[in-house]
Design a protein around this motif. Sequence first.
Motif, PDB file in Angstrom:
ATOM      1  N   LEU A  16       0.876  -1.230   0.013  1.00 28.82           N
ATOM      2  CA  LEU A  16       0.056   0.025  -0.028  1.00 28.82           C
ATOM      3  C   LEU A  16       1.051   1.126   0.072  1.00 28.82           C
ATOM      4  O   LEU A  16       2.073   1.365   0.258  1.00 28.82           O
ATOM      5  N   PHE A  17       0.126   2.370  -0.431  1.00 25.08           N
ATOM      6  CA  PHE A  17       0.987   3.655  -0.250  1.00 25.08           C
ATOM      7  C   PHE A  17       1.096   3.981   1.315  1.00 25.08           C
ATOM      8  O   PHE A  17       0.286   3.851   1.934  1.00 25.08           O
ATOM      9  N   GLY A  18       2.272   4.186   1.737  1.00 25.51           N
ATOM     10  CA  GLY A  18       2.566   4.369   2.918  1.00 25.51           C
ATOM     11  C   GLY A  18       4.041   3.876   3.362  1.00 25.51           C
ATOM     12  O   GLY A  18       5.123   4.390   2.820  1.00 25.51           O
ATOM     13  N   SER A  19       3.831   3.276   4.271  1.00 29.41           N
ATOM     14  CA  SER A  19       5.238   2.472   4.880  1.00 29.41           C
ATOM     15  C   SER A  19       5.733   1.129   3.797  1.00 29.41           C
ATOM     16  O   SER A  19       6.785   0.917   4.161  1.00 29.41           O
ATOM     17  N   GLY A  20       4.661   0.824   2.884  1.00 29.26           N
ATOM     18  CA  GLY A  20       4.892  -0.163   2.107  1.00 29.26           C
ATOM     19  C   GLY A  20       4.702  -1.235   2.916  1.00 29.26           C
ATOM     20  O   GLY A  20       5.032  -2.463   2.227  1.00 29.26           O
TER      21      GLY A  20
END
Length: 184
Positions: A16-20
């Motif tokens: 996901l977009f964010g921390s991976g």
Amino acid sequence: MPKPRIGQGDQGETSLFGSGKKVLKHSARFHTLGSLDELNALIGFARTTNDNSEIESVLQTIQNHLFVALSRLGIEEGYEDDERIPVFKKEYLEYAEQCIVTYEKDLPPLNAFIVPTGTQTAAVLHMCRALTRQAERHCVELSQKQPVDTTVLSYINRLSDVFFTLARYSNHENGVNDTPWRHE
């Protein structure tokens, strides 16, 4: 011979977009994202069958709105305020509602269920309507498990009515009457 590339998603997970953070591809989030991606592709096909510039403009705008919705739904929790992700605006919902009003006003009233048929464009728009309903079901399921932007959820709900109205409008503009469903 070059060595085959092993993709990061080969094990049934993706980031996901964010921390991976890795998420299973069969999760409620990815069912939702997949349905909306399929819908966006089908809208692209509808555009190839259509020769009405007004409908073309609406479909192009909807595709742009869906890309924003996809980006919002693909964010890891805690990253919703990241400035790199566009905001799903309430104006998108208002646009969908206005499309229904605008294109419905010249249509004959409905007195029965109609069979999804007519022009090629109308038939594809009916397919878009049905796929939107599927995407909405996935989105509702997702919202039961994690927060979902309520404006996105409302937009997807209205979108099925937009496609229904545009299908009828396409038929009407081309002199094709709605086909009422008749129970045998």
